[in-house]
Structure formats: C-alpha cells, structure tokens
Design a protein around this motif. Structure first.
Motif, short mmCIF file in Angstrom:
data_model
loop_
_atom_site.label_atom_id
_atom_site.label_comp_id
_atom_site.label_asym_id
_atom_site.label_seq_id
_atom_site.Cartn_x
_atom_site.Cartn_y
_atom_site.Cartn_z
N ASP B 325 46.45 41.88 38.99
CA ASP B 325 45.58 40.75 38.68
C ASP B 325 44.21 40.91 39.32
OD1 ASP B 325 46.33 40.54 41.25
OD2 ASP B 325 47.07 38.49 41.14
N ALA B 328 40.87 39.71 37.05
CA ALA B 328 40.32 38.35 37.00
C ALA B 328 39.41 38.11 38.20
CB ALA B 328 41.45 37.33 36.98
N THR B 329 39.90 38.50 39.40
CA THR B 329 39.11 38.30 40.61
C THR B 329 37.77 39.03 40.51
OG1 THR B 329 41.17 38.26 41.82
CG2 THR B 329 39.18 38.50 43.12
N LEU B 332 35.37 37.44 38.06
CA LEU B 332 34.88 36.18 38.64
C LEU B 332 33.77 36.45 39.65
CD1 LEU B 332 36.10 33.41 37.95
CD2 LEU B 332 37.22 33.44 40.16
N SER B 836 42.13 28.01 37.45
CA SER B 836 43.00 28.79 36.59
C SER B 836 43.16 30.22 37.08
CB SER B 836 42.48 28.77 35.15
OG SER B 836 41.14 29.15 35.12
N TYR B 837 42.27 30.70 37.98
CA TYR B 837 42.37 32.09 38.41
C TYR B 837 42.94 32.26 39.81
CZ TYR B 837 39.99 33.85 34.34
OH TYR B 837 39.68 34.19 33.07
#
Lengths: 114, 883
Positions: B325, B328-329, B332, B836-837
C-alpha cells in the motif's frame, strides 16, 4: 521592418525569380540586372533585396552556392529550385492576367463612363 | 550563418564601390554612396535574419544573457527567489524520485512488458475472492500446453534453517522452478542456475544463495560454489549466486529447486499449498491471446479432473512490482508537496510582480524604442524561465541529499528502495517542473504588461499601484494562505489521530513481552510426537531462563503480519460458504493469557486437559461473543467450524465433508489484532483461541512452522534474549529464534505509517506556513511601500499612527480571512482523502481545524504587523516631499 519598395506588393519576389531563372547569379548582379532591365524606372532599394533573397531561399524557391566569379572572387550565387520555377510560372501567369485586366480598365472611353 | 551574411553583403559593397570608382568617383565617396544605396548594414542583416526565421533564437540568447545580468545586479532578490524555488522543486523532486523508483520504473528484467503473472480463478467466489492459489500439477499442465507463452516459471516460499561454520541461522528462502531465471531474462551472478533434471523429485539437492548471504557466509569468495551447505537438516550443493535484481520476494537468501519438494500436498490439484506462477508471452503474442488460450486449457483440465478443477480457470495479468500500500501514501505525499511548490511559485510571482512594477519605466522605454509587446512578454518569460531553471538546479542538489533521508525515514522497508535514485526520468521531471513553475510565476508579471498602461507609464512616470495589480497580489496571498491551511489542517488531523491512537489500549499488556518465531530442529519434524515433545521442551526450558515470568506459544501474534481467518457458525445448519462470518483463529498454549495480559471475562481459559481426544474447546473474545450470541451467555455454547479451513479435526487433512464442533469455554477481552490504527476499520475483528494441543497430527508440521513463542519477562525483554536463544537451541543445537520483536515494537510499528505521514506532512505544512508568511510580509511591505505618499497625506490630514496601523492590518486581515475560507473548504476535502487512505483517521474534528487555522492566522498577523508598523511610522513631511 517594413519594405520601403515602390514596387507593388509581391512584385519584387517575382522580378528576383525572373532574373535568377536566367542562370546562377549573385546578389550584386541581381541588383544590377534589375536596375538595367527596368531602365531605372523602378527603384529597387538594395536594402530590401537581400532580405527578399534570404526569404526566398528559406522558402525553398532559391538555392544558394558559394562560387568564384569571373574575376576570381568568392560570391554567393543563387539559382532557381524546381519549386521556384513552378512558382515563377504561376506568378508570371497571374501577373499577366492582372496586367491585361488593368490595361482593359485603363482603355475604357470617357463616353462610356458618363 | 552570420559570417556568410556578412561576407555576402561585403561582396556587394565592394562590387558597388568598384563600379562607382570606375564611373569616376573618389574611393571614399564611392564607398559612401554604396553604403547609402544598400542601407544600414545592421538593419539589412536584421531583416535577413528575420526573413530566415532565426531571429527568435538570437533574441532568446540575448534575453538569456540579459536575465543573468539583471539577476546578478540584485543578488539579494536573486537569492530569495532561488532559495524559495530550490525548496519547492527540491521537495517535489524528492517525492517524485521515490514515486518514480517505487511505482513507475519497470521491473529490472529484460522486456518486462512481456512478463505476466498467472493465477487460478474460481467461478464462484469464496471469502478470499475469485483468485485461487495455483496448484503445482496445473502449472505443469499449463506449461506443457500453452503455445502463447514462451516460458513459464513457478516459485513458492521455502525458508528454513541454514547451518554453517558460524552456527545456525534462519533465512527466508524460495523454492523456484529451473527456468525462473530464463523467464525473467536474468542470469546468475556466479555459477549456474538449476537444471531441468534437478527440478524434479529425486534430483540432486542443489541450492543458490543471495549475494548478501554469500558475503555473510563465504565473504564473497567464488570458491564457495560447489561447497556443501546444511539447509533444513539436508546437505545441498551450492551451484550459484543469485543476482540482486532477482526480486520475486523480499530479502530472500536461499533458493532451492521447487520440483524436489517432497511434501505430499504439493502434487495435489486439491488442498495444495499453492505456488506463484510467472510467464513470458511469446514473441508478438498479446495478453488477450494468452488469456484466451489459458481459458481453453482451463476448460480441458476441468473436463479431465472434474473433482478438483470444475469451475477453475487461469488468468494472466501483467507482472507488476509488489509495493503493497506504499502507492497511496506516496501519491498523497507527492500531491502535498506539489502544494508547497505552488506556494513557492506564488511567492516568486509576487516578488517578480513587485519588481515588474518597479521596472515599469524600463519596459515603457523599450516600447517607446520600438519593442513589440510580444517581445517584452518573451523577455519576461525568459527571465522567469532562467530563474526557474537555476532554482531547479539547486533543487536537484537538495533532492539528492533528501532522497536518501526520505528512504531511511520511511517506516519499515520501502519496497523497491534499491530502485530509488536520480535518473533521467527524475531529471526530466525536475527540468519540467522548473520550466513549468517558471512559466506559472512568470506569466503574472508578463500579462501585466499592457501596451496602453506602458504608454501611460512613459508619460506619467507613475509610481501608484493600480487596483488591478493590488488584486493580483491579493489573490496570490489568498491562494498561498489557502494552501497552507490545507497542509496545516492535514498535518493537524494526523497529529490528533496519532495522539488518539497512542492512548488506545491494544488489549494486551505490551510491556515486557518478547515474541519470536522458532525454527524447530529439522530432525524433530519427522513425526507429530517429536514435534509435540520439542515444543514442550522449548516451553519448559524457556520457563527456566532467569527473568522469564511466563511463556506460551502462539501462531499468529497481534499487530504482526500474518493471520488465520476461519469461518464459523452457531448451528449445524450452515449457510452458503461465502455468507459465513469470519473470525481470527489463534492457537495458543494455556499460559497465553498471562503472557499477553489479556483479561478473562467469563468461564475459563485452556488447561492441560484440553488435548487431542478430549472435547474440542475454544475461547472467544467479547467481539465474537457479541456478534455470535448477542446478549446471551456464550459459555457452554458451541461453534460449528466448516471443514475447509478448520484447524481442529484431521478431517481438514483427509478432505471429509462436514464441519467440526467446538465448545466455547470462556470469553476474553478483545485484542487490537490489526494494530492500534487499523483494528477499528478491519473487516474481520472477531477472535477465537484454540489449544495448540488440539491441533491434529496431520496439520502439526505446518502449524509448527508458523508458531512463535511469547515470553513475559520481569525486566527489559531484550535482556533475556541471549539466554533464551541458548535455552531453546535443543539437543542438536540447531533450533533458532528469528523475527524477534517486543510487543512494544509491534505496537509502535502499527502506528509507524501514521507517524510517518504526520511528520512528513508536518514538515510540508511548516514549510508552507513559512513561505505563506514570507509572501504576506513581502506583499504588504511592497503595497504599503507604494502607498507611502498616500499615507503621508492621510497623516498630514490628521490620521494617527493607530489609524494607519489599523488600515494596513485591515487590508491584510481581509486577505488572510479570504485565504482561510478557501483553505478550510480545501481542508475538508483533504480530510476526506486522509480518512480513506490512512487507517485510524476520523472524520473532520472542528477542534483540530480551529487550532491549526488559529496558528496560521497568528503567524500571518505577525508577518503583516511588521510592514504595518513601519507604515504607521511614516514621517508625513518627508513622505509628501517624495511626491
């Protein structure tokens, strides 16, 4: 820079193409030839001759080579490209049509006008 | 080009002069006339260049030199602009370098676009979705049949204990098929890969090791090839060293041939351990063609083996790097950092705008001298482009230092960290954003240049600031404040989340607990009785270690990776498999509650009587009690565990239909198994425990591989580690502890992502706030500076210093409030994104918003106070004289 030619717009290009069509020739000779042929009637400012030559060369109508003159000096000789020859033909034709039309208008009788 | 032009014109002049001389003019006169006839040489040349269309290039060079010169004239201004831009582009480049390395770069194999993963697919979804682990025999069939795939390789996890002169060590390993290297298009660093005849039952035991292990065990000596190494109690001949870009798993040290694996399940089509499959498409074959053929092969196999393969098919997907994951980080953060860059651009635009106002007369003069509007805009953009590129260059230097820090700072291992470095893509990106930001901040002053205004400027020499320009400045400041608010609020939300989560109880007492996986001696793994005896001995010996209070075994440790999800039901009347609820099942020994400090709420926990032969028992947590039994007392009730995943009866191994029944004997407190942050949002939270002693013989070997020991100590848990290692070593001396963690470490790691995000966003937010304050200060200083005569007039007419102060502060107050308004709206969106993340982030908390906005407003007011006070101290007389 605006071209301060007394020639009608676009005519200088046509005259240059016509002169160059006779064979490879350098800039100075083109100026001389234009002067002679037009019997000093048409003033071709030499200042606009060279930009015009470079523009035509850039558009691919003229090609240039450095060659020796008959006096043994190095000069830039211009000659017509195939594209330039085609351009000369179409421009000559349209010029003749224009000249003819202008001539006809000039010949109109004063009676007809009244 | 220019030389030729010069030569051509000189030739013309000389010819003309010669001819005029021939006509009888004197040499000097002839030259003069020739020149007059031709016209000014520079104008002619200029016209020729224009006719050729090379003029813009020369203009550009001229503007470029001019830009450098003007920058050099004002080093202070240049330094501020360059520093601002360098920070902006530097931070953005760091983030892009990481995104590029981790997410964008193709895999380090030959023609990576041809590589696909192949998976089995079920028609009916189970609780794990449609994708199914690949069965080894199915793989062999596909490999033989598929014409669209040039080659196919398989691998599965196969770690174990490796023993050498330096003692035993547990290493991660992979079992790989013989063509794994050729499919990926890589070759061994040293020695050779596996031969096809070694990739089958009874083949010569051979192994490859990683470069890292080669260095550790053999000091990188090439003569290690051919030596014999003990792995899992068996002698293997070392045949090769794997290159570093062989990246099928993380930190893998040992490779053995998959085909030699003797475990009985591997060659089943049903109830098999599962393998991973990678394939290379044939030359000119599309993914679609391969998928079609694999579907056909799937149908054939389903006909041939209806028992196991009905409804099974195979699907190919492009092979992508495993990054978990992290994506996503990273996206962002890249988004957040581009906000910082935007603020930097706005600041520089403001500075340039102010300077452009000061240069208005210069521009007006240029227009008067015949420069076209286009030409001036081009000059402005060239100047800002030069600024952008210089700033970008410094930024890249900053980024080079920043990238390594960022990778170090990342919680845990950043996937593909070895790919993260500056390359041509990053440089292209840096040049791109430098030019783009140059364009963005250069456009404002350029567009300000309106011909009419400039002409007026020549006449008046005006120094006043028009309302239009004040609005432009104002909108930049508003934008900066808005962005700063968004970043501050995001950082604030994460900070609050972190505080809240840290104060949560994980459900276990994290102090003084050590957990470690145990690799049993390979010699004991032969029979179930041996395994049970080995675990008993480990527990007894560990208990004797000074400083150890209690000890238990556990297969899945809270907050550590790995879990076992088992479906359950409260009656024998089971619904469809995909409608069954799931719970986390953990096998433990009786002392587990004491070790972990989990409270017993009802009934009893396990004791020595809960073993094979006696009634199967479970202890559930309060979440499961509530879910399964509502308000009723669960103690004494029964749970039905459908057979497929049941860890209880030997039915799991034999494949008998039906389900197991277990008696609930107690209820314990809920443990935040998914970590402090993740547990609330986790899909499966309910938990039950079952006695390790009731794990059937058929599963015992597999379970032992997964089981850890958990130890509660009297003092710092790591202080007993060495004596613990000695105590569990066993008679053969090759039982080792690995993955040693304290519960405190696991709890901290479960918040690492939140902490990391908060730190990075906090840095961005602080940067944004400082830049925004500099922006406010700069704009107000400029605007009030321009208004000095007006202020002087007001004061001469009786306005007090207080009035002036108030007037300037009001002006900045309006900008700040407008910016905050926009920023809070943006902050709400950012909060949703974070929610959401990032696990654990709650919906918008007004207190956080208020706090962060308050901080920003305070800072902005301080920044505007300085120019306001300076304005209030204007001496009316000297101000008016200035006019």
């Amino acid at each position: 820079m605006k071209e301060k030619s007394d020639l009608p717009q676009g005519t200088l290009d046509l005259l240059i193409l016509k002169v160059v069509a006779l064979g490879p020739v350098h800039g100075y000779a083109i100026a001389q030839r234009l002067q002679q042929v037009s019997r000093d009637v048409v003033q071709v400012p030499q200042g606009s001759l060279y930009p015009a030559l470079h523009r035509l060369e850039n558009r691919g109508l003229l090609a240039a080579d450095w060659n020796e003159t008959e006096t043994g000096r190095e000069a830039k000789f211009y000659k017509l490209t195939r594209k330039g020859r085609a351009q000369l033909e179409t421009e000559t034709a349209s010029w003749e049509r224009l000249a003819e039309a202008v001539g006809l208008i000039m010949k109109l009788s004063p009676e007809g006008a009244e | 080009m220019d030389e030729q032009l010069e030569k051509e014109l000189r030739f013309h002049l000389e010819q003309q002069t010669a001819e005029l001389q021939a006509q009888g003019y004197g040499a000097g006169e002839a030259r003069r006339l020739a020149r007059i006839a031709l016209g000014g040489p520079e104008q002619v040349k200029e016209s020729c260049r224009e006719a050729r269309g090379t003029r813009w290039l020369e203009d550009f060079a001229q503007d470029f030199r001019y830009a450098l010169r003007t920058l050099g004239q004002r080093p202070g201004f240049a330094a501020v602009v360059l520093l601002t831009l360098a920070l902006g582009t530097g931070a953005t480049t760091v983030m892009f370098t990481v995104v590029n390395g981790v997410l964008l770069k193709p895999l380090p194999y030959a023609q990576p676009s041809q590589l696909v993963t192949v998976q089995e697919r079920t028609e009916k979804p189970n609780q794990y979705g449609y994708v199914w682990a690949f069965a080894y025999p199915n793989y062999l069939d596909c490999k033989r049949e598929a014409r669209t795939l040039a080659s196919m390789a398989a691998w599965r996890y196969g770690g174990g204990t490796i023993s050498g002169a330096r003692g035993a060590e547990y290493v991660d390993g992979l079992q790989i098929s013989s063509d794994s290297f050729s499919v990926l298009g890589i070759s061994p660093l040293q020695g050779r890969g596996f031969l096809p005849e070694e990739d089958q039952l009874g083949g010569t035991p051979v192994m490859m090791i990683s470069r890292g292990l080669w260095q550790r065990m053999f000091g990188g000596n090439p003569s290690a090839i051919g030596s014999v190494v003990q792995f899992e109690g068996k002698p293997y001949t070392l045949v090769g060293i794997a290159p570093e870009n062989f990246q099928l798993g993380e930190n893998v040290d040992v490779f053995t041939p998959l085909g030699q694996d003797e475990s009985p399940g591997l060659r089943n089509r049903d109830r098999h351990p599962g393998i991973n499959v990678v394939a290379r498409l044939g030359e000119g074959i599309s993914l679609e063609q391969a998928r079609t053929e694999l579907a056909v092969i799937g149908q054939q196999l389903a006909k041939q083996y209806p028992e196991s393969n009905t409804g099974r098919s195979f699907v190919a997907e492009p092979l992508r790097p495993e990054v978990g994951d992290a994506g996503a980080t990273l996206w962002l953060l890249l988004g957040a950092v581009s906000f910082v860059l935007l603020i930097a651009c706005a600041n520089v635009a403001n500075l340039l705008l102010a300077r452009a106002a000061a240069r208005e007369r210069e521009f007006a003069m240029r227009v008067a001298l015949g420069a076209s509007w286009n030409r001036l805009v081009r000059q402005c953009l060239t100047e800002s482009g030069v600024l952008g590129l210089c700033g970008g260059a410094v930024g890249v230097l900053l980024a080079m230092a920043g990238v390594t820090e960022f990778v170090k700072f990342w919680p845990g291992d950043l996937p593909r960290a070895e790919e993260v470095h500056l390359d041509w893509r990053v440089l292209l990106f840096a040049v791109g954003i430098s030019l783009l930001s140059g364009l963005i901040f250069g456009l404002a002053p350029a567009l300000r240049l309106r011909r009419r205004d400039l002409e007026r400027a020549v006449h008046t020499g005006a120094r006043s600031v028009g309302p239009r320009s004040r609005r432009l400045h104002g909108s930049f400041v508003i934008g900066e404040i808005a962005i700063a608010v968004i970043l501050l609020v995001s950082a604030g939300i994460l900070g609050r989340t972190l505080l809240r989560l840290s104060s949560l109880s994980p459900g276990v007492d994290v102090q003084n607990v050590l957990v470690a996986r145990v690799a049993l001696s390979p010699s004991t793994m032969a029979n179930p009785a041996g395994i049970r005896a080995a675990w008993k001995e480990i527990l007894e010996n560990a208990q004797q270690v000074p400083g150890v209070r209690s000890v238990a075994t556990v297969d899945t440790v809270p907050m550590r990776e790995g879990n076992n999800q088992v479906s359950y039901w409260t009656s024998a009347d089971l619904p469809a498999p995909n409608e069954l609820p799931l719970a986390l099942a953990t096998s433990v020994t009786p002392d587990y509650l004491q070790v972990m400090g989990i409270p017993l709420l009802k009934g009893r926990f396990f004791n020595e009587q809960d073993r094979l032969g006696n009634e199967t028992v479970v202890v559930i947590d309060d979440v499961l009690a509530q879910k399964a039994f509502g308000g009723e007392d669960p103690v004494g009730r029964r749970l039905w565990i459908p057979d497929a995943g049941s860890p209880f009866s030997s039915g799991a191994a034999s494949g008998a239909a039906g389900s197991d029944v277990a008696r609930v004997v107690g209820v314990v407190g809920h443990v935040r198994y998914w970590g402090l942050a993740g547990d609330d949002q986790a899909q499966v939270r309910a938990q039950f425990y079952y006695p390790f002693a009731q794990v059937p013989d058929a599963l015992l070997g597999r379970w032992s591989e997964l089981t850890s020991i958990a130890v509660r100590t009297n003092a710092a848990p790591l202080s007993v580690l060495e004596s613990l290692r000695g105590a569990v070593r066993g008679v053969t001396g090759d039982q080792v502890l690995y993955e040693v963690r304290t519960l405190e470490q696991l709890a901290a790691a479960s918040l690492a992502r939140q902490r990391f995000m908060m730190m990075v966003l906090g840095i961005f937010a602080a940067l944004a706030m400082v830049l925004a304050c500099i922006g406010i200060y700069g704009v107000l200083a400029y605007l009030t500076g321009q208004r000095v005569p007006e202020i002087g007039l007001r004061m001469a007419l009786g306005a007090s210093a207080q009035d002036v102060l108030r007037m300037v502060m009001r002006q900045s107050g309006i900008m700040i409030l407008a910016g905050v308004g926009v920023g809070v709206a943006g902050g709400v969106v950012a909060a949703r994104l974070l929610q959401s993340y990032v696990p654990g982030v709650r919906s918008i908390e007004p207190a956080t918003f208020a706090l962060m906005v308050g901080v920003l407003i305070a800072a902005a007011l301080v920044a505007s106070f300085v120019p306001a006070r300076r304005a209030s101290r204007v001496d009316p007389m000297s101000a008016l004289r200035q006019e």
